[in-house]
Design a protein around this motif. Sequence first.
Motif, short mmCIF file in Angstrom:
data_model
loop_
_atom_site.label_atom_id
_atom_site.label_comp_id
_atom_site.label_asym_id
_atom_site.label_seq_id
_atom_site.Cartn_x
_atom_site.Cartn_y
_atom_site.Cartn_z
N GLN A 21 -6.43 32.80 67.72
CA GLN A 21 -6.96 31.84 66.76
C GLN A 21 -6.28 31.88 65.39
OE1 GLN A 21 -11.27 32.17 66.65
NE2 GLN A 21 -11.46 31.96 68.87
N SER B 289 -3.65 29.14 64.10
CA SER B 289 -4.27 27.86 63.71
C SER B 289 -4.86 27.97 62.30
CB SER B 289 -5.38 27.48 64.68
OG SER B 289 -4.90 27.41 66.00
N ILE B 290 -5.48 29.11 62.01
CA ILE B 290 -6.04 29.31 60.67
C ILE B 290 -4.91 29.24 59.65
CG2 ILE B 290 -7.22 30.96 59.15
CD1 ILE B 290 -8.67 32.07 61.64
N GLY C 156 -3.82 25.74 59.04
CA GLY C 156 -4.78 25.08 58.15
C GLY C 156 -4.55 25.48 56.70
N GLN D 280 -4.09 28.70 72.71
CA GLN D 280 -4.28 28.10 71.37
C GLN D 280 -3.09 28.40 70.46
OE1 GLN D 280 -8.02 29.07 69.43
NE2 GLN D 280 -7.30 28.27 67.47
N GLU E 73 -0.75 25.57 70.79
CA GLU E 73 -1.23 24.38 70.07
C GLU E 73 -0.78 24.47 68.61
OE1 GLU E 73 -5.47 23.85 72.57
OE2 GLU E 73 -5.54 24.06 70.41
N ALA E 74 -0.98 25.65 68.03
CA ALA E 74 -0.67 25.83 66.61
C ALA E 74 0.83 25.81 66.36
CB ALA E 74 -1.28 27.14 66.12
N GLU F 285 1.79 22.26 66.27
CA GLU F 285 1.33 21.60 65.04
C GLU F 285 2.22 21.95 63.84
OE1 GLU F 285 -3.22 21.85 66.78
OE2 GLU F 285 -2.64 23.16 65.13
N TYR G 113 4.61 19.22 61.88
CA TYR G 113 4.45 18.91 60.46
C TYR G 113 5.48 19.62 59.57
CZ TYR G 113 0.27 16.18 61.33
OH TYR G 113 -0.58 15.20 61.75
#
Lengths: 310, 271
Positions: free
Chosen positions: B116, B119-120, B123, B150, B153-154, B157, B161
Motif C-alpha cells: 500500500q 500508492s500513499i 498521493g 497494488q 497500480e501505483a 500511476e 503522471y
Amino acid sequence: MDQKYISLRDYVGKALNAAKEEFPNITVIDSDLDTSTRAHDFAVEHPESFVELGIAESSAVSLAMGMAQEGMIPFYVNFAIFVTGTSWTQLRQACYENANVKILGTHPGMDDGPDGASHHANEDLAITRVIPNITVLVPSNEKEVMQAVKLACEIDGPVYIRVARDLVPERESKNVFVSGKAEIVESVGYDVVLVYEGTAAKQAHEVYDGLTNAGKKPTLVNIRSLKPIDKTLIKEMAKKTERFATIENHTVIGGLGGAIAEELSSFSNPVKLMRFGVQDEFTESGKTADVKKKYGLDSEMIVSSILDEL
Amino acid sequence: MLLNIAELSVKSQEYRKLIIKMIYDGGAGHPGGALSCIDFLNVIYQDEVDFSKKYRSRVVLSKGHAVPAQYAILHDLGFIAESEMKGFRNIDSRLEGHPHALSIPQTDATTGLLGQGLSIGVGMAMGKNIKKDDSQVFVILGDGEMQEGQIWEAIMEAGHYGLSNLVVFVDKNGLSSHCKACEQMNIDPLDEKFKAFNWNATEIDGHDFDAIRSAINNAKSEEHKPTVIIANTVKGKGVSFMENNPQWHSGVISDAEYEIAMQDLATMGVE
C-alpha cells in the motif's frame, strides 16, 4: 399532490463543486466512472483538482491517504462496492491513521440492478461502520447530499457517504444534516417506528403511507448518520413504542438493522425489531425495481408483514 | 552541512545496534529487513528530510515491518525518547509493530499491510504538485513486497503522471519471509519493468553511501519521470548469523545471540 422522484447521484458533482468554494483543498479521485457517479461535473469545473487513476481501486484509497497527509481533502468517488469492498484493507488503514479521506459510493445496495450481484453493494454499511474512526452518512435527498459533502469536509477524519443511484422522493428536510442526528420525518403515533437509511427512502415513505392508509399510527425516522448513530433519539422512541422496523437497501445483517438491534439490546424494556432488506443471500440481475421487490425491499410486503404484527 | 561518509557510517552502526536492542528488548521483531535498508534510510533522513520546514520531504516505509530502522533514526533525531525505546511492540507504547502515523506523526504514513505504501507516496507526490511544494517523496519498498498487485497500480500511476518528485528505493535483499523472493515468485527484471512503466531505473549497492547519495541526487535532477533506485542489499547486514539468513526475517533474539550481534556491530567496518 404527485410525488416527484430524483436520483441523488445527480447532485454528487454539484455538491463537490459547492463544497470546493468553501474548502479549496478538495480533490476528487476517479476510477474511470466519473460520468456514472456524476463526479464528472467536478472534473469539468476543477480539472486541476481532479485525478483520474484508471481502474485501480485499491491504490486509489491509499493514494487518498497520501494526499490527505499533504493537506488535501480527497474524495474518492466510485461505486459503493469498489470504495468500500475492493479497497477495504486500504480504507481500514486510512481509518487506523484517522486520515482525512472521504469516500463517496454511488450505486449502493441493489441500485445497479441489471449488473447483478457482483455489483450490488449490500454489505457496504456493515463493512464500513465496523471500522473505528469512520463516520458513515446516508443522505436521503438533494439537500442532504449537499450537506453531507460539506459536513464531511468539516470532519477531520475518514467519512463514507452513501448516495443512491435509484430514485428517492424529492422532499425537503426538517432540519440541517449534522453528524450523529436522525430526523423524525413524520409522526402520527407509535404503533411502529420505521427507521430507514437514505437510499431506501422511497420504500420507507411508501410503507409509512401504506400503514397510515390502513389506519395505523407510525413514526418515520430518517437515520441520516449511521455512525455515529443517534442513540438519544432511538432511546426516546424505544420508550414510546413496542415495535421498530428498519428498512434498508442492504443486507439486514450488520447495517442499519444491525445497528438498531445493537442499540435496542442495551435497553431493559423489550422492544420488537423487524428488519427489512436483503435476507443474507446473493441477489441477481434484473431491473432495479424488480430486484428490490424480490430481495426484500418490497413496500407492499413490508406493510403486510408489519400489519400482521400489529 | 552534510555528514561525510565516515560520519554516515558511524550513524548506521549506531542505528543497527538500536535495531537489535529494540527487537531484543521488545521480545521479537523483524531484524533482517531493518538491517538491510538502514544505510539508505540513514542517507535519506540525514540529507533530505528537514523536519523544521513546513513543507518537507517525506518518507514512506512501505515495508513497514522494517520499522525499527525508522524508529532508530527518529530516536536519534529527537522524536522518540530513550525511555520509549524498550516499549517496541509492547502494550502502552507508541512504538507499534508497524508504522502508525497517528502514534508517531514523523513516520509520515501508516503501513504494515504490504503493497500500500507506494500508492500513499503517489498521493503525497500529487498533493505536493497541487500545492506547489518542491520537496520529494521517498518510498521504501521490499523486493518481496513487489509481488503485491497494488504496487503495480501505483507504478503505473506514477509513470503515467511523470511524478518526478517521487523516489523509490527497492530494498533488494533477495529474501522474503522464508526463502529467496525470486524462487517464490520472480520479480525480475525489475529495472526493465520500471522503465517500461515510464520510470528512471538505476541499480546500486545499497550499502555504499556514495552510491546512495549520488543516486538520490540524480533522481532529484530528473524533471519528467519518477525514479526507482534498486538497492542491492544484504538481509541482516552487520550481524554475522543474520546475514543472508531468511530465518532472521523475523524472530526472537536470545541473550547469547544478542551478545554476538552487539560484538559484530561493535567491530563492523573495522578490518
